[in-house]
Design a protein around this motif. Structure first.
Motif, PDB file in Angstrom:
ATOM      1  N   LEU A 189       1.261  -0.594   0.153  1.00  0.00           N
ATOM      2  CA  LEU A 189      -0.060   0.263   0.127  1.00  0.00           C
ATOM      3  C   LEU A 189       0.735   1.155   0.041  1.00  0.00           C
ATOM      4  O   LEU A 189       0.497   2.227  -0.844  1.00  0.00           O
ATOM      5  CB  LEU A 189      -1.191   0.104   1.267  1.00  0.00           C
ATOM      6  N   ALA A 190       2.171   1.428   0.634  1.00  0.00           N
ATOM      7  CA  ALA A 190       3.010   2.659   0.747  1.00  0.00           C
ATOM      8  C   ALA A 190       3.248   2.873  -0.630  1.00  0.00           C
ATOM      9  O   ALA A 190       2.868   3.921  -1.061  1.00  0.00           O
ATOM     10  CB  ALA A 190       3.947   3.168   1.661  1.00  0.00           C
ATOM     11  N   GLN A 191       3.832   1.587  -1.441  1.00  0.00           N
ATOM     12  CA  GLN A 191       4.469   2.231  -2.520  1.00  0.00           C
ATOM     13  C   GLN A 191       3.601   2.669  -3.971  1.00  0.00           C
ATOM     14  O   GLN A 191       3.820   3.131  -4.585  1.00  0.00           O
ATOM     15  CB  GLN A 191       5.560   1.309  -3.341  1.00  0.00           C
ATOM     16  N   MET A 192       1.631   2.301  -3.459  1.00  0.00           N
ATOM     17  CA  MET A 192       1.167   2.157  -4.430  1.00  0.00           C
ATOM     18  C   MET A 192      -0.151   2.897  -4.746  1.00  0.00           C
ATOM     19  O   MET A 192      -0.472   3.510  -5.987  1.00  0.00           O
ATOM     20  CB  MET A 192       0.277   0.849  -4.691  1.00  0.00           C
ATOM     21  N   SER A 193      -0.465   3.474  -3.284  1.00  0.00           N
ATOM     22  CA  SER A 193      -0.770   4.813  -2.595  1.00  0.00           C
ATOM     23  C   SER A 193      -0.647   5.759  -3.815  1.00  0.00           C
ATOM     24  O   SER A 193      -1.411   6.654  -4.042  1.00  0.00           O
ATOM     25  CB  SER A 193      -1.003   5.012  -1.595  1.00  0.00           C
ATOM     26  N   PHE A 223      -2.320   5.196  -7.260  1.00  0.00           N
ATOM     27  CA  PHE A 223      -3.727   4.799  -6.813  1.00  0.00           C
ATOM     28  C   PHE A 223      -4.629   6.195  -7.501  1.00  0.00           C
ATOM     29  O   PHE A 223      -4.121   6.931  -7.985  1.00  0.00           O
ATOM     30  CB  PHE A 223      -4.178   4.031  -5.965  1.00  0.00           C
ATOM     31  N   PRO A 224      -5.768   6.043  -8.442  1.00  0.00           N
ATOM     32  CA  PRO A 224      -6.633   6.563  -8.925  1.00  0.00           C
ATOM     33  C   PRO A 224      -7.508   6.795  -7.959  1.00  0.00           C
ATOM     34  O   PRO A 224      -7.373   6.391  -6.710  1.00  0.00           O
ATOM     35  CB  PRO A 224      -6.866   6.024 -10.027  1.00  0.00           C
ATOM     36  N   ASP A 225      -8.106   8.115  -7.729  1.00  0.00           N
ATOM     37  CA  ASP A 225      -9.324   8.593  -6.328  1.00  0.00           C
ATOM     38  C   ASP A 225     -10.089   6.860  -6.906  1.00  0.00           C
ATOM     39  O   ASP A 225     -10.856   7.186  -5.220  1.00  0.00           O
ATOM     40  CB  ASP A 225      -9.765   9.385  -7.053  1.00  0.00           C
ATOM     41  N   ASP A 271     -11.878   3.071 -12.242  1.00  0.00           N
ATOM     42  CA  ASP A 271     -10.053   2.663 -13.078  1.00  0.00           C
ATOM     43  C   ASP A 271      -9.406   1.953 -12.688  1.00  0.00           C
ATOM     44  O   ASP A 271      -8.781   1.325 -13.717  1.00  0.00           O
ATOM     45  CB  ASP A 271      -9.410   4.532 -12.456  1.00  0.00           C
ATOM     46  N   LEU A 272      -9.638   0.563 -12.211  1.00  0.00           N
ATOM     47  CA  LEU A 272      -8.827  -0.544 -11.632  1.00  0.00           C
ATOM     48  C   LEU A 272      -9.720  -1.497 -11.797  1.00  0.00           C
ATOM     49  O   LEU A 272      -8.766  -2.580 -12.792  1.00  0.00           O
ATOM     50  CB  LEU A 272      -7.838  -0.703 -10.135  1.00  0.00           C
ATOM     51  N   VAL A 273     -10.343  -1.519 -11.386  1.00  0.00           N
ATOM     52  CA  VAL A 273     -11.228  -3.098 -10.835  1.00  0.00           C
ATOM     53  C   VAL A 273     -11.616  -3.255 -12.135  1.00  0.00           C
ATOM     54  O   VAL A 273     -12.242  -5.317 -12.691  1.00  0.00           O
ATOM     55  CB  VAL A 273     -11.826  -3.214  -9.816  1.00  0.00           C
TER      56      VAL A 273
END
Length: 183
Positions: free
Chosen positions: A106-110, A113-115, A120-122
């Protein structure tokens, strides 16, 4: 005059703290990612109160509870985006994809990440796998014979896609199958 200026400065500071409090609390079922604007480092907080300095820290909240994505336009054979079977017939499938954020990354991907993770991802990942998969099976196979096999195939294809974007796939459920009127 000095007292007036001091009172105005003090009042401005109190109002700034009132409107933008320097602390944020992490609620149950969520994590808070605080990114330092100068260094660019991100820290994940699971619980408690976190110091957030306006202008220096950027904060994003993420739910760590399982979330469900359901393609809204694909549940009905007469919907705006039905699935196609091997025979070329439109079918509706009540598909539920249960997912969550990968807390270890989570720290690196945040920062990337889009809002809206769901839209936007799933959604693009699911649509890119589900439509071609259903197109390889007949209506009869989707409706009864191969339902479990299709679920396993979808899960096997989606797990690595989700992992690359920092999400974890929990489960895929195929619910009601809406048959085309001419079937």
């Amino acid at each position: 005059r000095r007292r007036l200026v001091a009172a105005i400065v003090l009042l401005s500071a109190v109002l700034a703290i009132w409107w933008h409090p320097p602390f944020q609390s992490v609620r149950r079922g969520e994590v808070l990612v605080r990114t330092d604007a100068l260094e660019g480092t991100a820290h994940v907080f699971n619980a408690g109160t976190v110091l957030v300095i306006p202008g220096f820290h950027q904060v994003r909240r993420y739910s760590i509870r399982d979330q469900v994505y359901r393609p809204p336009d694909s549940a009905s054979a007469m919907g705006s985006a039905p699935f196609q079977s091997a025979e070329g017939l439109s079918i509706g499938v009540d598909l539920a994809v249960r997912w969550t954020v990968d807390r270890t990354r989570l720290a690196q991907m945040s920062k990337e990440f889009p809002d809206d993770l769901n839209e936007d991802l799933v959604a693009p990942a699911v649509q890119g796998v589900v439509y071609p998969t259903f197109a390889r099976y007949s209506v009869r196979e989707i409706f009864s014979e191969k339902r479990t096999q299709i679920q396993q195939e979808l899960a096997a294809a989606l797990k690595p896609k989700f992992a690359t974007v920092g999400l974890t796939l929990r489960e895929i459920d195929i619910g009601k199958v809406d048959l085309p009127p001419d079937y």
